[in-house]
Design a protein around this motif. Structure first.
Motif, PDB file in Angstrom:
ATOM      1  N   UNK A  62      43.797 -29.545 -18.102  1.00  0.00           N
ATOM      2  CA  UNK A  62      43.760 -28.386 -17.500  1.00  0.00           C
ATOM      3  C   UNK A  62      42.088 -27.755 -18.103  1.00  0.00           C
ATOM      4  N   UNK A  63      42.023 -27.807 -19.414  1.00  0.00           N
ATOM      5  CA  UNK A  63      40.600 -27.790 -19.973  1.00  0.00           C
ATOM      6  C   UNK A  63      39.520 -28.434 -19.148  1.00  0.00           C
ATOM      7  N   UNK A  64      39.582 -29.383 -18.958  1.00  0.00           N
ATOM      8  CA  UNK A  64      38.708 -30.382 -18.098  1.00  0.00           C
ATOM      9  C   UNK A  64      38.521 -29.687 -16.817  1.00  0.00           C
ATOM     10  N   UNK A  65      39.520 -29.308 -16.053  1.00  0.00           N
ATOM     11  CA  UNK A  65      39.300 -28.687 -14.863  1.00  0.00           C
ATOM     12  C   UNK A  65      38.665 -27.310 -14.817  1.00  0.00           C
ATOM     13  N   UNK A  66      38.937 -26.455 -16.064  1.00  0.00           N
ATOM     14  CA  UNK A  66      38.284 -25.199 -15.957  1.00  0.00           C
ATOM     15  C   UNK A  66      36.755 -25.488 -16.423  1.00  0.00           C
ATOM     16  N   UNK A  67      36.476 -26.484 -16.939  1.00  0.00           N
ATOM     17  CA  UNK A  67      35.010 -26.739 -17.378  1.00  0.00           C
ATOM     18  C   UNK A  67      34.253 -27.109 -16.065  1.00  0.00           C
ATOM     19  N   UNK A  68      34.925 -28.094 -15.521  1.00  0.00           N
ATOM     20  CA  UNK A  68      34.316 -28.574 -14.284  1.00  0.00           C
ATOM     21  C   UNK A  68      34.115 -27.362 -13.044  1.00  0.00           C
ATOM     22  N   UNK A  69      35.237 -26.296 -12.976  1.00  0.00           N
ATOM     23  CA  UNK A  69      35.116 -25.500 -12.224  1.00  0.00           C
ATOM     24  C   UNK A  69      34.066 -24.745 -12.727  1.00  0.00           C
ATOM     25  N   UNK A  70      33.913 -23.998 -13.955  1.00  0.00           N
ATOM     26  CA  UNK A  70      32.718 -23.202 -14.559  1.00  0.00           C
ATOM     27  C   UNK A  70      31.194 -23.997 -14.359  1.00  0.00           C
ATOM     28  N   UNK A  71      31.233 -25.291 -14.435  1.00  0.00           N
ATOM     29  CA  UNK A  71      30.063 -25.954 -14.216  1.00  0.00           C
ATOM     30  C   UNK A  71      29.558 -25.908 -12.776  1.00  0.00           C
ATOM     31  N   UNK A  72      30.466 -26.061 -11.821  1.00  0.00           N
ATOM     32  CA  UNK A  72      30.160 -26.003 -10.246  1.00  0.00           C
ATOM     33  C   UNK A  72      29.901 -24.636  -9.944  1.00  0.00           C
ATOM     34  N   UNK A  73      30.238 -23.779 -10.616  1.00  0.00           N
ATOM     35  CA  UNK A  73      30.213 -22.172 -10.046  1.00  0.00           C
ATOM     36  C   UNK A  73      29.309 -21.268 -11.211  1.00  0.00           C
ATOM     37  N   UNK A  74      28.483 -22.024 -11.846  1.00  0.00           N
ATOM     38  CA  UNK A  74      27.872 -21.362 -13.000  1.00  0.00           C
ATOM     39  C   UNK A  74      26.820 -20.421 -12.456  1.00  0.00           C
ATOM     40  N   UNK A  75      26.439 -20.254 -11.247  1.00  0.00           N
ATOM     41  CA  UNK A  75      25.346 -19.512 -10.523  1.00  0.00           C
ATOM     42  C   UNK A  75      26.081 -18.455  -9.769  1.00  0.00           C
ATOM     43  N   UNK A  76      27.507 -18.397  -9.943  1.00  0.00           N
ATOM     44  CA  UNK A  76      28.273 -17.407  -9.060  1.00  0.00           C
ATOM     45  C   UNK A  76      27.972 -15.974  -9.333  1.00  0.00           C
ATOM     46  N   UNK A  77      27.564 -15.043  -8.286  1.00  0.00           N
ATOM     47  CA  UNK A  77      27.596 -13.751  -8.728  1.00  0.00           C
ATOM     48  C   UNK A  77      28.405 -12.915  -7.873  1.00  0.00           C
ATOM     49  N   UNK A  78      29.542 -12.224  -8.143  1.00  0.00           N
ATOM     50  CA  UNK A  78      30.172 -11.565  -7.212  1.00  0.00           C
ATOM     51  C   UNK A  78      29.650 -10.298  -6.615  1.00  0.00           C
TER      52      UNK A  78
END
Length: 110
Positions: free
Chosen positions: A46-62
């Motif tokens: 789960x930690x790896x899943x979260x870090x991958x998601x964070x990395x893939x979405x690092x430029x996201x702005x709501x």
């Protein structure tokens, strides 16, 4: 850097709410709440899943970032961003605060 710090930094930078993050990253809108209450543990997968998601979405702005809540002794100090709140929401917030003062005066002492 700890996973919690990475998530907090992401939320601050993106303006995403904890609920939206949990839903988007793991399909569990209550994930961060459960984590902060110690109800769940984050294993390696789960930690790896979260870090991958964070990395893939690092430029996201709501588009409409959440309002910021500031901790206080009473737990009631909320920093409102007027640009994000319309008149009705401000009235509802004032009504809620009045109700809290009436029913929980010990939480609202100055």
């Amino acid at each position: 850097m700890s996973l919690r710090t990475e998530i907090q930094n992401f939320l601050r930078r993106s303006g995403m709410s904890p609920t939206a993050f949990g839903q988007a990253a793991l399909g569990d809108p209550c994930f961060l709440g459960k984590l902060s209450r110690g109800e769940i543990r984050v294993g390696p997968a789960r930690r790896a899943t979260i870090r991958i998601w964070l990395n893939n979405n690092r430029d996201l702005k709501v588009a409409n970032p959440q309002r910021s809540f500031e901790p206080s002794g009473t737990g009631l100090n909320v920093a409102l961003n007027g640009d994000l709140w319309d008149r009705d929401a401000m009235i509802a917030s004032a009504m809620l605060l009045d109700a809290l003062k009436l029913h929980h005066p010990e939480r609202c002492a100055a």
